[in-house]
Design a protein around this motif. Structure first.
Motif, PDB file in Angstrom:
ATOM      1  N   UNK A 126       4.805  21.341  35.827  1.00 19.56           N
ATOM      2  CA  UNK A 126       6.119  21.124  36.453  1.00 19.56           C
ATOM      3  C   UNK A 126       6.965  20.111  35.676  1.00 19.56           C
ATOM      4  N   UNK A 127       6.301  19.173  35.016  1.00 17.59           N
ATOM      5  CA  UNK A 127       7.025  18.141  34.259  1.00 17.59           C
ATOM      6  C   UNK A 127       7.099  18.472  32.771  1.00 17.59           C
ATOM      7  N   UNK A 128       6.806  19.725  32.428  1.00 19.10           N
ATOM      8  CA  UNK A 128       7.002  20.178  31.056  1.00 19.10           C
ATOM      9  C   UNK A 128       5.950  19.732  30.076  1.00 19.10           C
ATOM     10  N   UNK A 129       4.781  19.302  30.567  1.00 16.40           N
ATOM     11  CA  UNK A 129       3.705  18.861  29.668  1.00 16.40           C
ATOM     12  C   UNK A 129       2.397  19.575  30.022  1.00 16.40           C
ATOM     13  N   UNK A 130       2.524  20.844  30.409  1.00 11.11           N
ATOM     14  CA  UNK A 130       1.343  21.622  30.756  1.00 11.11           C
ATOM     15  C   UNK A 130       0.425  21.854  29.571  1.00 11.11           C
ATOM     16  N   UNK A 137      -6.156  11.504  24.909  1.00 11.12           N
ATOM     17  CA  UNK A 137      -6.005  10.034  24.892  1.00 11.12           C
ATOM     18  C   UNK A 137      -4.539   9.657  25.129  1.00 11.12           C
ATOM     19  N   UNK A 138      -4.303   8.670  25.968  1.00  7.97           N
ATOM     20  CA  UNK A 138      -2.939   8.244  26.260  1.00  7.97           C
ATOM     21  C   UNK A 138      -2.213   7.747  25.010  1.00  7.97           C
ATOM     22  N   UNK A 139      -2.953   7.143  24.077  1.00  2.00           N
ATOM     23  CA  UNK A 139      -2.284   6.575  22.906  1.00  2.00           C
ATOM     24  C   UNK A 139      -1.774   7.647  21.943  1.00  2.00           C
ATOM     25  N   UNK A 140      -2.070   8.907  22.203  1.00 10.00           N
ATOM     26  CA  UNK A 140      -1.552  10.000  21.368  1.00 10.00           C
ATOM     27  C   UNK A 140      -0.220  10.537  21.908  1.00 10.00           C
ATOM     28  N   UNK A 141       0.173  10.105  23.099  1.00 15.50           N
ATOM     29  CA  UNK A 141       1.371  10.644  23.740  1.00 15.50           C
ATOM     30  C   UNK A 141       2.604   9.844  23.347  1.00 15.50           C
ATOM     31  N   UNK A 142       3.755  10.515  23.318  1.00 15.40           N
ATOM     32  CA  UNK A 142       5.023   9.819  23.100  1.00 15.40           C
ATOM     33  C   UNK A 142       5.419   9.077  24.372  1.00 15.40           C
ATOM     34  N   UNK A 143       6.444   8.236  24.267  1.00 19.11           N
ATOM     35  CA  UNK A 143       6.904   7.506  25.446  1.00 19.11           C
ATOM     36  C   UNK A 143       7.364   8.432  26.550  1.00 19.11           C
ATOM     37  N   UNK A 144       8.087   9.503  26.181  1.00 19.43           N
ATOM     38  CA  UNK A 144       8.547  10.460  27.189  1.00 19.43           C
ATOM     39  C   UNK A 144       7.400  11.209  27.833  1.00 19.43           C
ATOM     40  N   UNK A 145       6.371  11.568  27.044  1.00 23.46           N
ATOM     41  CA  UNK A 145       5.211  12.270  27.593  1.00 23.46           C
ATOM     42  C   UNK A 145       4.426  11.373  28.544  1.00 23.46           C
ATOM     43  N   UNK A 146       4.312  10.095  28.210  1.00 17.49           N
ATOM     44  CA  UNK A 146       3.603   9.164  29.102  1.00 17.49           C
ATOM     45  C   UNK A 146       4.327   9.036  30.439  1.00 17.49           C
ATOM     46  N   UNK A 147       5.654   8.906  30.388  1.00 18.30           N
ATOM     47  CA  UNK A 147       6.417   8.804  31.638  1.00 18.30           C
ATOM     48  C   UNK A 147       6.249  10.058  32.468  1.00 18.30           C
ATOM     49  N   UNK A 148       6.365  11.223  31.836  1.00 27.40           N
ATOM     50  CA  UNK A 148       6.235  12.487  32.580  1.00 27.40           C
ATOM     51  C   UNK A 148       4.822  12.660  33.133  1.00 27.40           C
ATOM     52  N   UNK A 149       3.831  12.169  32.391  1.00 26.04           N
ATOM     53  CA  UNK A 149       2.454  12.250  32.899  1.00 26.04           C
ATOM     54  C   UNK A 149       2.323  11.448  34.193  1.00 26.04           C
ATOM     55  N   UNK A 150       2.877  10.228  34.205  1.00 22.05           N
ATOM     56  CA  UNK A 150       2.784   9.416  35.420  1.00 22.05           C
ATOM     57  C   UNK A 150       3.601  10.015  36.560  1.00 22.05           C
ATOM     58  N   UNK A 151       4.714  10.662  36.241  1.00 21.19           N
ATOM     59  CA  UNK A 151       5.476  11.342  37.289  1.00 21.19           C
ATOM     60  C   UNK A 151       4.680  12.520  37.839  1.00 21.19           C
ATOM     61  N   UNK A 173      17.396  14.590  28.918  1.00 21.31           N
ATOM     62  CA  UNK A 173      18.280  15.027  30.007  1.00 21.31           C
ATOM     63  C   UNK A 173      17.582  15.990  30.958  1.00 21.31           C
ATOM     64  N   UNK A 174      16.775  16.900  30.418  1.00 19.91           N
ATOM     65  CA  UNK A 174      16.070  17.881  31.263  1.00 19.91           C
ATOM     66  C   UNK A 174      15.091  17.169  32.195  1.00 19.91           C
ATOM     67  N   UNK A 175      14.334  16.216  31.644  1.00 20.16           N
ATOM     68  CA  UNK A 175      13.354  15.492  32.454  1.00 20.16           C
ATOM     69  C   UNK A 175      14.030  14.605  33.488  1.00 20.16           C
ATOM     70  N   UNK A 176      15.194  14.062  33.141  1.00 19.38           N
ATOM     71  CA  UNK A 176      15.926  13.249  34.120  1.00 19.38           C
ATOM     72  C   UNK A 176      16.348  14.095  35.312  1.00 19.38           C
ATOM     73  N   UNK A 177      16.808  15.316  35.049  1.00 21.66           N
ATOM     74  CA  UNK A 177      17.199  16.191  36.161  1.00 21.66           C
ATOM     75  C   UNK A 177      16.008  16.494  37.053  1.00 21.66           C
TER      76      UNK A 177
END
Length: 530
Positions: A126-130, A137-151, A173-177
């Motif tokens: 649903x958050x575009x990171x399926x 590992x969390x340290x392999x994710x970008x900042x946007x991917x980490x935020x979307x993972x927690x969401x 913008x897509x993730x903000x919507x």
């Protein structure tokens, strides 16, 4: 009530009290925002609510589970996505049971969450990171991917209360919507700290945190700003009236003193004519001087009170316009080519080229460009190629001769962290007298205690103000200002200072920003989408 914060007091170790006797309540499903300047304690308040910090006194009470979407992710670098989101043990227990385990510990850890794996996969999708495995590992994710993972973790954990600390900082913008829609539809109570006005306007009420106190505004953020601005304007009017009263009091005091001195002089002459004894004249002179001193003391006390009131009002008013940079329009020929890229491309390691056939882009003098694209589209890489921080793998970048630019990246790293605040401004204000540099620093709220602080110790908003101060004192206005997400990690007051400066800048502007309101305010008129 879903949450009750009752009379909490808190002080950072070895520092002054940050909160004293603070309370708030949040109902089931209510959506609120905590607003306030950087350093007011917004993130600390969220940490107290979540239990990460304990108050000196008072208590936090809630029903159900609290889930946090953090601002920073460094503490999760050694974890997998599943463990960072709090479902790692459940997934391990599920896999053990499916493999034949009858351990009571596994059944206890899993509880009733037999569908946790499917629910987790659905949430990530649903958050575009399926595409991200839960054991990534969390340290392999970008900042946007980490935020979307927690969401995505919100659905996995089904909390009654969600705390979000600057959740849109790394979102496109897509993730903000997606986030805006989630906030409006969620059944959980949501408490947000953010400078994203689009998000803040989704909240039903605002708590303003200032000077260790919370003020409640049961309205949208735009309505709250209108109320606050009206109050600020009232303070400005009150300040102006106080200044007029002070000037009038000074004139009255001066007139009264002159009358008293004339009266004393006439009395002394009259006494001499009457031939009074020297001792009597001395007593009368002492009385006159005492009377003059009393009058002077009364007037001085009155003016001191008025000055103190004026100082207090001044401290209550942040003059945003006084802090903006008054750019001189750079010498330029509108429409002239400044930068041109031909087949520009870049690759990180073996990851392949970023932009297919390459980028052919012309930047002309006076344009106000909004550089857009999803997370990972290469916006920051493109800017670094433009300014020469990276060399292209394919294609070329041409820059007109003598081109002057300022590159404001997300960390304002053109500031030298090893320099003091004063040393940094001095580097840009070559041949500017020291007292003028200090006046400019004060104008941008860097009073004397800041002058010897290292730039590396400044907050995001402070770095932004110092960057603007450096632009103010430099000898020439840059031909181009390039800014990469300049509003990340700064509060709304500092955002308005930045907006006011860039809005009036007459040169070429290239800005990456997912904040639609900020992009409108600074007048970005051409879009380049990557």
């Amino acid at each position: 009530m879903s949450l009750q914060v009752c009379s909490i007091t808190y002080a950072h170790p070895g520092e002054d009290v940050l909160f004293h006797d603070m309370s708030l309540s949040v109902s089931d499903g209510e959506k609120i925002a905590v607003a306030g300047n950087n350093g007011a304690g917004k993130s600390t308040l969220l940490k107290i609510i979540s239990g990460e910090l304990l108050p000196s006194c008072g208590q936090v009470m809630y029903e159900g589970k609290v889930y946090v979407v953090p601002q920073h992710f460094g503490q999760f670098n050694d974890m997998t996505v599943a463990h960072a989101l709090g479902v790692g043990k459940k997934l391990e227990a599920l896999h053990n049971i499916l493999a034949g385990s009858v351990s009571e510990d596994d059944f206890t850890a899993l509880g009733d969450d037999w569908d946790i794996e499917n629910r987790a996969a659905r949430a990530l999708d649903q958050w575009g990171i399926g595409h991200l495995p839960l054991d990534s590992p969390m340290n392999r994710l970008s900042g946007g991917e980490k935020t979307r993972a927690f969401l995505a973790g919100i659905e996995m954990n089904s909390p009654s209360i969600v705390l979000m600390d600057e959740p849109t900082n790394h979102l496109d913008s897509v993730s903000r919507e997606l986030l805006y829609n989630f906030v409006e539809s969620s059944r959980s109570a949501v408490i947000v700290v953010s400078h994203d006005r689009e998000l803040l306007n989704r909240m039903s009420s605002i708590y303003e945190l200032s000077d260790g106190r919370l003020a409640y505004y049961p309205m949208s953020y735009d309505e709250y700003e209108a109320v606050r601005d009206a109050g600020r304007q009232a303070l400005v009017s009150q300040l102006e009236n106080c200044r007029k009263e002070l000037a009038k009091a000074r004139k009255t005091a001066q007139d009264a003193m002159q009358r008293q001195l004339k009266h004393n002089s006439r009395g002394e002459k009259h006494s001499q004519k009457k031939g009074l004894a020297r001792i009597v004249m001395g007593n009368m002179k002492d009385q006159a001087e005492n009377s003059t001193a009393r009058l002077d003391k009364v007037q001085q006390e009155k003016m001191q009170e008025m000055n103190a009131k004026i100082r207090g009002l001044n401290d209550s008013i942040t003059d945003i316009l006084a802090m903006k940079v008054d750019f001189h329009t750079p010498v330029q020929h509108l429409g002239k080519r400044q930068i041109e890229t031909c087949g520009l491309n870049y690759a990180y390691g073996d990851s392949g080229l970023m932009w297919g056939g390459g980028l052919d882009i012309i930047v002309r003098c006076g344009e106000r460009i909004h550089l857009t694209g999803d997370n990972g589209s290469g916006k920051s890489t493109f800017l670094r190629l433009l300014v020469g921080e990276l060399e292209p793998v394919q294609g070329s970048v041409w820059r007109s001769g003598g081109l002057e630019y300022v590159y404001l990246d997300q960390e304002y790293s053109f500031l030298d962290g090893s320099l003091s605040v004063f040393g940094q401004v001095q580097r840009y204000g070559v041949n500017v007298p020291e007292h003028e540099l200090k006046i400019c620093l004060c104008r941008f709220l860097f009073t004397e205690p800041f002058w010897d602080r290292k730039c590396s110790s400044l907050s995001g908003g402070e770095k932004m103000r110092l960057a603007l101060c450096c632009l103010m004192v430099r000898k020439s206005t840059p031909d181009i200002i390039i800014a990469d997400e300049p509003t990340n990690n700064i509060d709304i007051t500092n955002m308005k200072i930045l907006s006011a400066s860039l809005k009036d800048y007459g040169g070429t502007l290239i800005v990456v920003s997912h904040d639609a309101a900020f992009a409108r305010e600074i007048g970005l008129s051409r879009t380049i989408a990557l």
